[in-house]
Design a protein around this motif. Structure first.
Motif, PDB file in Angstrom:
ATOM      1  N   LYS A  75       8.251  25.782  -6.306  1.00  0.00           N
ATOM      2  CA  LYS A  75       7.624  25.616  -7.615  1.00  0.00           C
ATOM      3  C   LYS A  75       8.660  25.331  -8.710  1.00  0.00           C
ATOM      4  N   LYS A 139       7.386  19.603 -10.571  1.00  0.00           N
ATOM      5  CA  LYS A 139       7.818  20.999 -10.441  1.00  0.00           C
ATOM      6  C   LYS A 139       8.634  21.353 -11.681  1.00  0.00           C
ATOM      7  N   MET A 242       2.554  31.107 -11.478  1.00  0.00           N
ATOM      8  CA  MET A 242       1.522  30.097 -11.695  1.00  0.00           C
ATOM      9  C   MET A 242       1.115  29.439 -10.377  1.00  0.00           C
ATOM     10  N   PRO A 243      -0.186  29.166 -10.164  1.00  0.00           N
ATOM     11  CA  PRO A 243      -0.610  28.417  -8.983  1.00  0.00           C
ATOM     12  C   PRO A 243       0.060  27.050  -8.946  1.00  0.00           C
ATOM     13  N   ASP A 245      -1.010  24.160  -7.928  1.00  0.00           N
ATOM     14  CA  ASP A 245      -1.867  23.108  -8.467  1.00  0.00           C
ATOM     15  C   ASP A 245      -1.820  23.081  -9.996  1.00  0.00           C
ATOM     16  N   SER A 246      -1.923  24.236 -10.611  1.00  0.00           N
ATOM     17  CA  SER A 246      -1.909  24.318 -12.072  1.00  0.00           C
ATOM     18  C   SER A 246      -0.585  23.816 -12.636  1.00  0.00           C
ATOM     19  N   LEU A 247       0.512  24.230 -11.985  1.00  0.00           N
ATOM     20  CA  LEU A 247       1.830  23.811 -12.431  1.00  0.00           C
ATOM     21  C   LEU A 247       1.955  22.288 -12.409  1.00  0.00           C
ATOM     22  N   MET A 249      -0.422  19.979 -12.240  1.00  0.00           N
ATOM     23  CA  MET A 249      -1.344  19.307 -13.153  1.00  0.00           C
ATOM     24  C   MET A 249      -0.826  19.399 -14.587  1.00  0.00           C
ATOM     25  N   GLY A 250      -0.312  20.570 -14.957  1.00  0.00           N
ATOM     26  CA  GLY A 250       0.232  20.737 -16.304  1.00  0.00           C
ATOM     27  C   GLY A 250       1.404  19.805 -16.562  1.00  0.00           C
ATOM     28  N   LYS A 251       2.312  19.697 -15.584  1.00  0.00           N
ATOM     29  CA  LYS A 251       3.448  18.795 -15.742  1.00  0.00           C
ATOM     30  C   LYS A 251       2.970  17.337 -15.804  1.00  0.00           C
ATOM     31  N   SER A 252       1.905  17.015 -15.068  1.00  0.00           N
ATOM     32  CA  SER A 252       1.350  15.658 -15.116  1.00  0.00           C
ATOM     33  C   SER A 252       0.843  15.325 -16.514  1.00  0.00           C
TER      34      SER A 252
END
Length: 326
Positions: A75, A139, A242-243, A245-247, A249-252
Protein backbone atom coordinates in the motif's frame (compact mmCIF):
# COMPACT_ATOMS: atom_id res chain seq x y z
CA UNK A 1 12.30 -10.03 -23.43
CA UNK A 2 11.78 -6.31 -22.95
CA UNK A 3 14.95 -4.27 -23.42
CA UNK A 4 16.03 -1.67 -20.90
CA UNK A 5 16.58 1.93 -21.91
CA UNK A 6 20.29 1.31 -21.32
CA UNK A 7 20.15 -1.39 -24.00
CA UNK A 8 18.06 0.70 -26.39
CA UNK A 9 20.22 3.82 -26.03
CA UNK A 10 23.59 2.07 -25.85
CA UNK A 11 24.46 3.09 -29.41
CA UNK A 12 24.17 6.78 -28.55
CA UNK A 13 25.37 6.84 -24.92
CA UNK A 14 29.07 6.98 -24.10
CA UNK A 15 28.77 3.68 -22.27
CA UNK A 16 32.49 3.47 -21.57
CA UNK A 17 32.00 6.25 -19.02
CA UNK A 18 28.71 4.95 -17.59
CA UNK A 19 27.57 2.11 -15.36
CA UNK A 20 24.85 -0.04 -16.95
CA UNK A 21 25.41 -3.49 -15.43
CA UNK A 22 22.00 -4.58 -13.99
CA UNK A 23 23.63 -6.38 -11.06
CA UNK A 24 25.55 -3.26 -10.05
CA UNK A 25 22.48 -1.08 -10.42
CA UNK A 26 20.52 -3.50 -8.22
CA UNK A 27 23.15 -3.10 -5.48
CA UNK A 28 22.87 0.69 -5.63
CA UNK A 29 19.05 0.70 -5.70
CA UNK A 30 17.73 -2.05 -3.40
CA UNK A 31 14.14 -3.24 -3.10
CA UNK A 32 12.32 -4.97 -0.25
CA UNK A 33 8.68 -5.75 0.48
CA UNK A 34 7.47 -6.02 4.06
CA UNK A 35 4.18 -7.85 3.54
CA UNK A 36 3.12 -7.56 7.18
CA UNK A 37 3.41 -3.74 7.07
CA UNK A 38 2.21 -3.45 3.43
CA UNK A 39 5.34 -1.42 2.66
CA UNK A 40 7.76 -1.63 -0.26
CA UNK A 41 11.07 0.11 0.40
CA UNK A 42 13.39 1.44 -2.30
CA UNK A 43 16.79 2.13 -0.77
CA UNK A 44 19.65 4.08 -2.33
CA UNK A 45 22.81 2.35 -1.20
CA UNK A 46 25.91 4.17 -2.35
CA UNK A 47 26.81 6.24 0.71
CA UNK A 48 30.44 6.64 -0.30
CA UNK A 49 29.16 8.72 -3.23
CA UNK A 50 26.48 10.52 -1.18
CA UNK A 51 24.03 8.06 -2.79
CA UNK A 52 24.60 9.54 -6.24
CA UNK A 53 23.56 6.76 -8.61
CA UNK A 54 24.33 5.97 -12.25
CA UNK A 55 21.98 7.49 -14.80
CA UNK A 56 20.76 4.03 -15.82
CA UNK A 57 19.72 3.33 -12.21
CA UNK A 58 16.89 5.85 -12.45
CA UNK A 59 15.12 3.55 -14.86
CA UNK A 60 15.34 0.86 -12.18
CA UNK A 61 13.67 3.24 -9.72
CA UNK A 62 10.73 3.67 -12.10
CA UNK A 63 10.50 -0.06 -12.74
CA UNK A 64 10.43 -0.80 -9.01
CA UNK A 65 7.64 1.72 -8.44
CA UNK A 66 5.61 0.04 -11.17
CA UNK A 67 6.30 -3.35 -9.59
CA UNK A 68 5.12 -2.13 -6.20
CA UNK A 69 2.04 -0.54 -7.74
CA UNK A 70 0.88 -3.89 -9.14
CA UNK A 71 1.67 -5.82 -5.95
CA UNK A 72 -1.48 -6.16 -3.81
CA UNK A 73 0.70 -6.78 -0.76
CA UNK A 74 1.87 -3.15 -0.97
CA UNK A 75 0.00 0.00 0.00
CA UNK A 76 2.94 2.31 0.68
CA UNK A 77 6.23 2.85 -1.19
CA UNK A 78 9.02 4.34 0.93
CA UNK A 79 12.22 5.87 -0.49
CA UNK A 80 15.26 5.87 1.79
CA UNK A 81 19.00 6.49 1.55
CA UNK A 82 21.83 4.80 3.41
CA UNK A 83 24.29 6.96 5.34
CA UNK A 84 24.22 10.68 6.03
CA UNK A 85 22.31 11.74 2.93
CA UNK A 86 19.14 10.77 1.09
CA UNK A 87 20.84 11.22 -2.26
CA UNK A 88 22.49 13.64 -4.66
CA UNK A 89 20.96 12.61 -7.96
CA UNK A 90 22.81 11.22 -10.92
CA UNK A 91 26.52 10.53 -10.60
CA UNK A 92 28.11 13.74 -11.87
CA UNK A 93 30.86 11.70 -13.52
CA UNK A 94 28.25 10.47 -16.03
CA UNK A 95 26.67 13.83 -16.83
CA UNK A 96 27.06 14.64 -20.49
CA UNK A 97 28.01 11.07 -21.34
CA UNK A 98 24.39 9.91 -21.17
CA UNK A 99 23.50 12.15 -24.11
CA UNK A 100 26.59 11.20 -26.10
CA UNK A 101 29.46 13.49 -25.12
CA UNK A 102 32.69 11.51 -25.10
CA UNK A 103 36.14 11.86 -23.59
CA UNK A 104 38.99 12.94 -25.80
CA UNK A 105 40.14 15.94 -27.79
CA UNK A 106 39.55 14.72 -31.35
CA UNK A 107 36.73 16.13 -33.48
CA UNK A 108 34.45 13.11 -33.05
CA UNK A 109 34.80 13.11 -29.25
CA UNK A 110 34.04 16.82 -29.01
CA UNK A 111 31.07 16.72 -31.40
CA UNK A 112 27.86 18.07 -29.89
CA UNK A 113 25.21 15.34 -29.54
CA UNK A 114 22.11 15.69 -31.70
CA UNK A 115 18.81 16.89 -30.29
CA UNK A 116 17.27 13.45 -30.85
CA UNK A 117 19.93 11.97 -28.55
CA UNK A 118 19.11 14.49 -25.85
CA UNK A 119 15.34 14.09 -26.19
CA UNK A 120 15.22 10.31 -25.82
CA UNK A 121 17.60 10.10 -22.87
CA UNK A 122 15.95 12.98 -21.02
CA UNK A 123 12.40 11.76 -21.63
CA UNK A 124 12.88 8.01 -21.24
CA UNK A 125 15.35 7.95 -18.35
CA UNK A 126 15.78 11.23 -16.48
CA UNK A 127 12.18 12.43 -16.63
CA UNK A 128 9.32 10.14 -17.58
CA UNK A 129 11.37 7.06 -16.76
CA UNK A 130 11.27 7.54 -13.00
CA UNK A 131 9.39 10.67 -11.95
CA UNK A 132 6.23 9.87 -13.88
CA UNK A 133 5.75 6.43 -12.25
CA UNK A 134 6.13 8.09 -8.84
CA UNK A 135 3.82 11.02 -9.61
CA UNK A 136 1.19 8.73 -11.09
CA UNK A 137 1.57 5.90 -8.58
CA UNK A 138 -1.76 4.75 -7.18
CA UNK A 139 0.03 3.61 -4.04
CA UNK A 140 1.07 6.13 -1.40
CA UNK A 141 4.69 7.34 -1.63
CA UNK A 142 6.87 8.60 1.23
CA UNK A 143 10.39 10.05 1.12
CA UNK A 144 12.57 9.62 4.21
CA UNK A 145 15.06 12.45 3.79
CA UNK A 146 18.23 13.29 5.70
CA UNK A 147 21.05 15.56 4.54
CA UNK A 148 21.32 16.30 0.85
CA UNK A 149 18.28 15.77 -1.37
CA UNK A 150 19.63 16.96 -4.69
CA UNK A 151 19.11 16.38 -8.39
CA UNK A 152 17.17 13.24 -9.25
CA UNK A 153 16.55 12.57 -5.56
CA UNK A 154 14.98 16.01 -5.29
CA UNK A 155 12.77 15.11 -8.26
CA UNK A 156 11.66 12.05 -6.29
CA UNK A 157 10.80 14.23 -3.28
CA UNK A 158 8.86 16.64 -5.50
CA UNK A 159 6.95 13.70 -6.96
CA UNK A 160 6.17 11.92 -3.68
CA UNK A 161 2.99 12.27 -1.62
CA UNK A 162 4.73 12.76 1.73
CA UNK A 163 8.23 13.97 2.66
CA UNK A 164 9.53 13.48 6.21
CA UNK A 165 12.86 15.27 6.67
CA UNK A 166 15.50 15.98 9.27
CA UNK A 167 16.44 19.58 10.20
CA UNK A 168 19.68 19.33 8.19
CA UNK A 169 17.93 18.29 4.95
CA UNK A 170 18.58 20.49 1.92
CA UNK A 171 16.63 20.38 -1.34
CA UNK A 172 17.53 21.64 -4.82
CA UNK A 173 18.67 20.64 -8.28
CA UNK A 174 22.41 21.14 -8.92
CA UNK A 175 21.69 21.40 -12.65
CA UNK A 176 21.10 25.07 -11.88
CA UNK A 177 24.72 25.26 -10.71
CA UNK A 178 26.02 23.39 -13.76
CA UNK A 179 23.90 25.03 -16.44
CA UNK A 180 21.95 27.95 -14.99
CA UNK A 181 18.14 27.97 -14.55
CA UNK A 182 17.74 24.70 -16.42
CA UNK A 183 14.22 23.47 -17.25
CA UNK A 184 12.67 21.10 -14.74
CA UNK A 185 9.14 19.86 -14.08
CA UNK A 186 7.67 23.32 -13.63
CA UNK A 187 4.29 22.00 -12.51
CA UNK A 188 5.63 20.35 -9.40
CA UNK A 189 7.97 23.21 -8.56
CA UNK A 190 5.09 25.68 -8.58
CA UNK A 191 2.66 23.34 -6.80
CA UNK A 192 5.11 22.45 -4.04
CA UNK A 193 7.03 25.68 -3.33
CA UNK A 194 5.29 28.43 -5.34
CA UNK A 195 6.49 30.62 -8.18
CA UNK A 196 8.42 33.12 -6.03
CA UNK A 197 10.52 30.46 -4.28
CA UNK A 198 11.01 28.56 -7.55
CA UNK A 199 12.50 31.69 -9.16
CA UNK A 200 14.64 32.37 -6.10
CA UNK A 201 16.15 28.88 -6.15
CA UNK A 202 16.56 28.58 -9.91
CA UNK A 203 18.18 32.00 -10.35
CA UNK A 204 20.51 31.90 -7.34
CA UNK A 205 21.09 28.13 -7.38
CA UNK A 206 20.64 27.92 -3.60
CA UNK A 207 19.10 25.03 -1.68
CA UNK A 208 15.86 24.98 0.32
CA UNK A 209 16.29 24.05 3.98
CA UNK A 210 13.97 21.60 5.71
CA UNK A 211 12.11 24.17 7.79
CA UNK A 212 11.62 26.48 4.81
CA UNK A 213 10.47 23.45 2.82
CA UNK A 214 7.89 22.68 5.51
CA UNK A 215 6.58 26.24 5.44
CA UNK A 216 6.33 26.24 1.65
CA UNK A 217 4.65 22.82 1.35
CA UNK A 218 7.55 20.76 -0.01
CA UNK A 219 8.14 18.95 3.30
CA UNK A 220 5.31 17.32 5.24
CA UNK A 221 7.06 17.21 8.59
CA UNK A 222 10.52 17.99 10.02
CA UNK A 223 11.72 15.58 12.71
CA UNK A 224 15.00 14.89 14.49
CA UNK A 225 17.26 12.33 12.83
CA UNK A 226 16.91 9.76 15.62
CA UNK A 227 13.11 9.92 15.13
CA UNK A 228 13.09 9.91 11.33
CA UNK A 229 12.63 6.20 10.76
CA UNK A 230 9.91 5.94 13.39
CA UNK A 231 7.92 8.84 11.94
CA UNK A 232 8.09 7.34 8.46
CA UNK A 233 6.98 3.97 9.83
CA UNK A 234 4.11 5.62 11.71
CA UNK A 235 2.95 7.46 8.58
CA UNK A 236 3.12 4.23 6.59
CA UNK A 237 1.16 2.39 9.28
CA UNK A 238 -1.53 5.08 9.32
CA UNK A 239 -1.91 4.87 5.54
CA UNK A 240 -1.93 1.06 5.56
CA UNK A 241 -5.13 1.03 7.63
CA UNK A 242 -6.96 2.25 4.53
CA UNK A 243 -8.51 -0.40 2.23
CA UNK A 244 -6.38 -0.89 -0.89
CA UNK A 245 -9.32 -0.13 -3.19
CA UNK A 246 -10.03 3.15 -1.40
CA UNK A 247 -6.37 4.15 -1.49
CA UNK A 248 -6.02 3.52 -5.21
CA UNK A 249 -9.33 5.19 -6.08
CA UNK A 250 -8.38 8.23 -4.00
CA UNK A 251 -5.00 8.51 -5.71
CA UNK A 252 -6.76 8.16 -9.08
CA UNK A 253 -9.02 11.12 -8.30
CA UNK A 254 -5.99 13.16 -7.28
CA UNK A 255 -4.50 12.39 -10.69
CA UNK A 256 -7.58 13.74 -12.44
CA UNK A 257 -7.30 17.06 -10.60
CA UNK A 258 -3.54 17.26 -11.14
CA UNK A 259 -4.04 16.84 -14.88
CA UNK A 260 -6.62 19.61 -14.85
CA UNK A 261 -4.08 21.87 -13.14
CA UNK A 262 -1.44 21.29 -15.81
CA UNK A 263 0.59 18.31 -14.58
CA UNK A 264 1.09 16.78 -18.03
CA UNK A 265 2.33 19.96 -19.68
CA UNK A 266 4.44 20.83 -16.65
CA UNK A 267 6.21 17.48 -16.79
CA UNK A 268 7.03 18.00 -20.47
CA UNK A 269 8.95 21.16 -19.63
CA UNK A 270 11.45 18.92 -17.88
CA UNK A 271 12.45 16.77 -20.83
CA UNK A 272 11.62 19.06 -23.77
CA UNK A 273 13.47 22.01 -22.26
CA UNK A 274 16.38 19.95 -20.98
CA UNK A 275 17.81 19.77 -24.48
CA UNK A 276 18.28 23.53 -24.37
CA UNK A 277 20.08 23.35 -21.05
CA UNK A 278 22.51 20.68 -22.23
CA UNK A 279 23.20 22.70 -25.38
CA UNK A 280 24.03 25.94 -23.60
CA UNK A 281 26.65 28.21 -25.21
CA UNK A 282 29.34 29.30 -22.76
CA UNK A 283 30.89 32.70 -23.33
CA UNK A 284 34.36 33.91 -22.36
CA UNK A 285 34.53 34.10 -18.57
CA UNK A 286 31.49 31.86 -17.92
CA UNK A 287 31.93 29.01 -15.45
CA UNK A 288 31.81 25.90 -17.63
CA UNK A 289 31.03 22.71 -15.71
CA UNK A 290 32.13 20.28 -18.43
CA UNK A 291 35.42 22.11 -18.98
CA UNK A 292 36.12 22.47 -15.26
CA UNK A 293 35.28 18.81 -14.61
CA UNK A 294 37.58 17.71 -17.42
CA UNK A 295 40.51 19.83 -16.23
CA UNK A 296 40.16 19.63 -12.42
CA UNK A 297 37.99 16.65 -11.59
CA UNK A 298 34.48 16.76 -10.19
CA UNK A 299 35.23 17.45 -6.54
CA UNK A 300 37.58 20.38 -7.17
CA UNK A 301 35.40 21.84 -9.91
CA UNK A 302 32.32 21.98 -7.71
CA UNK A 303 34.27 23.23 -4.70
CA UNK A 304 35.57 26.08 -6.86
CA UNK A 305 32.02 26.82 -8.04
CA UNK A 306 30.74 27.08 -4.48
CA UNK A 307 33.48 29.56 -3.59
CA UNK A 308 32.17 31.97 -6.23
CA UNK A 309 29.10 32.77 -4.11
CA UNK A 310 28.29 33.70 -0.51
CA UNK A 311 27.83 30.78 1.95
CA UNK A 312 24.01 31.12 1.90
CA UNK A 313 23.97 30.07 -1.76
CA UNK A 314 26.43 27.15 -1.55
CA UNK A 315 25.25 23.57 -1.96
CA UNK A 316 28.05 21.80 -0.11
CA UNK A 317 29.02 21.94 3.54
CA UNK A 318 32.48 22.73 4.88
CA UNK A 319 33.76 19.17 4.53
CA UNK A 320 35.99 18.46 1.53
CA UNK A 321 34.93 15.51 -0.61
CA UNK A 322 35.74 13.90 -3.91
CA UNK A 323 32.13 13.02 -4.67
CA UNK A 324 29.55 15.32 -6.15
CA UNK A 325 25.86 15.54 -6.75
CA UNK A 326 24.12 15.57 -10.12
Amino acid sequence: MKKSEADLLEHQWDVENMETDPEVLARYVRYHVDEERAVATITFDRPDRLNAIPVAAFERVGDLVREAETDDRVKVIVFTGEGDHFGTGADAAELGHYIGYRNGTDKESRRRPSQRQRILADRNVLSSGFTRPIIESLKATICQVQGYCYGGHFQIALSADIVIATPDAKFTHPAFRYLGPAPQDMYHWIEKVGLTTMKDVMLTMRAIGAEEGERKGLVTKVVERDELEKWVADYAAAIAVMPLDSLMMGKSMMQVLMEARGKGLGAMTGWVGHGWATNVSFEEGDWNFLKERREKGIGQALADRDRLVAPYFRLSDSRSREDAEG
